[in-house]
Scaffold this active site. Structure first.
Site, PDB file in Angstrom:
ATOM      1  N   LYS A 176     -12.878 -77.590  32.812  1.00 48.55           N
ATOM      2  CA  LYS A 176     -13.456 -78.450  31.755  1.00 48.55           C
ATOM      3  C   LYS A 176     -12.657 -78.250  30.442  1.00 48.55           C
ATOM      4  O   LYS A 176     -12.427 -76.885  29.784  1.00 48.55           O
ATOM      5  CB  LYS A 176     -14.953 -77.618  31.364  1.00 48.55           C
ATOM      6  CG  LYS A 176     -15.609 -78.492  30.497  1.00 48.55           C
ATOM      7  CD  LYS A 176     -16.678 -77.840  29.855  1.00 48.55           C
ATOM      8  CE  LYS A 176     -16.566 -77.433  28.361  1.00 48.55           C
ATOM      9  NZ  LYS A 176     -16.234 -78.493  27.481  1.00 48.55           N
ATOM     10  N   GLU A 251      -9.713 -65.205  26.933  1.00 45.76           N
ATOM     11  CA  GLU A 251      -8.527 -65.004  25.904  1.00 45.76           C
ATOM     12  C   GLU A 251      -9.581 -65.711  24.606  1.00 45.76           C
ATOM     13  O   GLU A 251     -10.045 -66.936  24.612  1.00 45.76           O
ATOM     14  CB  GLU A 251      -7.396 -66.075  26.462  1.00 45.76           C
ATOM     15  CG  GLU A 251      -6.659 -65.787  27.404  1.00 45.76           C
ATOM     16  CD  GLU A 251      -5.954 -64.355  27.172  1.00 45.76           C
ATOM     17  OE1 GLU A 251      -5.446 -64.043  25.868  1.00 45.76           O
ATOM     18  OE2 GLU A 251      -5.687 -63.932  28.329  1.00 45.76           O
ATOM     19  N   CYS A 285      -4.466 -69.938  17.763  1.00 50.76           N
ATOM     20  CA  CYS A 285      -5.154 -68.412  18.048  1.00 50.76           C
ATOM     21  C   CYS A 285      -4.241 -67.315  17.427  1.00 50.76           C
ATOM     22  O   CYS A 285      -4.455 -66.064  17.160  1.00 50.76           O
ATOM     23  CB  CYS A 285      -5.696 -68.101  19.361  1.00 50.76           C
ATOM     24  SG  CYS A 285      -4.207 -68.140  20.630  1.00 50.76           S
ATOM     25  N   GLU A 387     -12.884 -64.836  11.869  1.00 51.34           N
ATOM     26  CA  GLU A 387     -11.772 -65.717  12.074  1.00 51.34           C
ATOM     27  C   GLU A 387     -12.219 -67.297  11.619  1.00 51.34           C
ATOM     28  O   GLU A 387     -13.334 -67.567  11.772  1.00 51.34           O
ATOM     29  CB  GLU A 387     -11.811 -66.012  13.816  1.00 51.34           C
ATOM     30  CG  GLU A 387     -10.639 -66.884  14.262  1.00 51.34           C
ATOM     31  CD  GLU A 387     -10.655 -67.241  15.606  1.00 51.34           C
ATOM     32  OE1 GLU A 387     -11.564 -67.321  16.101  1.00 51.34           O
ATOM     33  OE2 GLU A 387      -9.553 -67.361  16.185  1.00 51.34           O
TER      34      GLU A 387
END
Ligand code: NDP
Length: 483
Positions: A176, A251, A285, A387
């Site tokens: 996906k 991750e 990231c 973040e």
């Protein structure tokens, strides 16, 4: 008005509409308008995809490695041949500058297939001989059907980073892509059909994370899940998958420190810090979002850094010269702008940027944010702990190596870190003390695909890359033969 293109799922080798018949709008972030539609799939589509993958898995696992490898090389060839089409699609879908998509994202997607097409040929077993007793050897066997779920920031790059090793290792895959950036995954379906990938070996189901993603995670016939995305989503996936004892690779997010010591080559540190802060609008990231500069060179660094950032032009990602494009969605733009306001409430000073940009022409309704530098915040505040995943960095001076390490390690994340120094001993010492899955010394984003990749702390569990990925996508059996 012309009808919009409708993307399809790729199930059992065919381009397939969603069972429900429902679609979602696919927005071009630079224009702020819908330009295509993607399937709003649900668990019915996932069930069809898993059934197709389950049927295809045994024959694919039994396909000679050389043949699997050749097919993956063929997919890489086709990605390279379609470089321009894919780069344009990714730029429109994501808002990233087309030059970046052309030189980084799409070539890397091809490289992922090429690398794992070769790696599988070199994936070895081990043997251990105990004289007069036994011979143990390892047998790597595919897990069967692997679930791969990826985010929007590097759409084809991260999607293929999971799919390629899973396929190379002999698994069928149900994958996906992010609902926010489906276009290149759709084009990959067409490439796989053209390459002659057997039906059901790769299945791509489009749609929302909480419907399609979750249906893949909880499906009993998908024993391994490889996920890249946010930490909160990773927590949810871990909670669902753990009672089913699934193999998990997560991750997750980062809040990466970039430490600049006074003995560093400041020109190089500055040039690379501009990239590591703002490449892909800070939506990588591995971008460094907390910059720590040693007191002796703080003013010198900041004068140059702020001047350069204030000159950065934000503009249409389809223009060849654009270096900073749109952020990925309206919701994400507001999240970034909210964090900039929060930083001010927390006592921070905006020394560059800080505002939405409204370009003229076709991008006037797009989602653009100025590259932003914030100073004056301490490590405990939310701006430095959470973040943001946008073109926003904080900068703070430090006095000693010990202080720099305490700051760098002072968040719950542990994905990557960058260190600038010309002192060799210090470089090794600091690298060992940093809580991060990857540490760059005097460089950024340089990585050999054979090396392990993954995070510590809340940045993830497991290692991807090289043989680590092949190990993840296989069960390692230990066979002992009496001698
Ligand atoms: P999300 O976690 O929101 O989404 C990632 C993927 O998971 C998307 O395909 C999403 O679908 C899907 N998803 C969402 N909810 C669920 C669920 N309940 N079950 C299963 N799947 C679900 O991340 P973003 O797409 O916003 O990506 C940004 C994040 O990814 C950042 O935190 C960034 O740091 C991280 N990231 C980490 C990397 C690493 O290597 N460590 C690399 C790149 C990014 P949908 O899009 O429909 O919501």
């Amino acid at each position: 008005m012309a009808t919009m293109e409708k993307l399809s799922n790729y199930i059992d080798g065919k381009l397939t509409p969603p069972v429900s018949g429902h679609y979602l709008d696919n927005i071009e972030p630079a224009a702020g308008t819908a330009y295509s539609q993607l399937p709003d799939s649900d668990e019915q589509d996932v069930a069809l995809a898993v059934a197709a993958a389950t049927r295809a898995a045994p024959a694919w696992a039994a396909t000679p490695i050389e043949k699997r490898s050749a097919l993956l090389h063929r997919i890489a060839d086709l990605i390279e041949q379609r470089l321009e089409e894919l780069a344009r699609a990714e730029s429109i879908d994501n808002g990233k500058p087309i030059a970046l998509a052309r030189t980084v994202d799409i070539p890397r997607a091809a490289a992922n297939f090429r690398y794992f097409a070769s790696a599988i040929i070199n994936f070895t077993s081990q043997a251990y001989v105990t004289p007069d007793k036994g011979l143990n050897y390892t047998l790597h066997q595919p897990v069967g059907v692997a679930g791969c779920i990826s985010p929007w920031n590097l759409p084809l790059y991260l999607f293929t980073w999971k799919i390629a090793p899973a396929l190379a290792a002999g698994n069928a895959v149900v994958a996906k892509p992010s609902e926010v950036t489906p276009m290149t995954a759709f084009l990959l379906s067409k490439i796989c059909i053209e390459a002659g990938l057997p039906a059901g070996v790769l299945n791509i189901v489009h749609g929302l994370g909480n419907k399609v993603g979750e249906a893949i995670v909880v499906h009993p016939d998908v024993p391994a899940i490889s996920f890249t995305g946010g930490t909160a989503t990773g927590q949810r996936i871990a909670a669902k998958a753990a009672p089913m004892f699934k193999k998990l690779s997560l991750e997750l997010g980062g809040k990466n420190p970039n430490i600049i010591f006074a003995d560093a080559d400041l020109d190089e540190a500055l040039a690379t810090t501009l990239r590591s802060s703002f490449a892909n609008q800070g939506q990588i990231c591995l971008c460094g979002s907390r910059i720590y500069v040693q007191q002796e060179v703080y003013d010198k660094f900041m004068d140059a850094f702020v001047a350069k950032v204030r000159k950065m032009q934000v503009g249409d990602p389809l223009e060849e010269t654009t270096k900073t494009g749109a952020v990925v969605s309206e919701a994400h733009m507001h999240k970034i702008l909210d964090y900039i306001r929060l930083a001010q409430e927390e006592g921070g000073t905006i020394v560059a940027g800080g505002e939405r940009v409204v370009p003229e022409g076709r991008c006037r309704n797009g989602y653009f944010v100025q590259p932003t530098i914030i100073t004056g915040l301490d490590i405990g505040c939310r701006t430095n702990q959470e973040e943001i995943f946008g073109p926003v960095v904080t900068v703070q001076p430090f006095a000693t190596e010990k202080e720099a390490l305490a700051l760098a390690n002072g968040t719950g994340y542990g994905l990557s870190a960058t260190v600038w120094t010309s002192n060799l001993q210090r470089a090794h010492r600091v690298a060992a003390a940093l809580q991060a899955g990857i540490v760059w010394i005097n460089c950024w984003l340089v990585r050999d695909l054979r090396t392990p990749f993954g995070g510590m702390k809340q940045s993830g569990v497991g290692r991807e890359g090289g043989m680590h990925a092949l190990e993840f996508f296989t069960e390692t059996k230990n066979v002992c033969v009496k001698v």
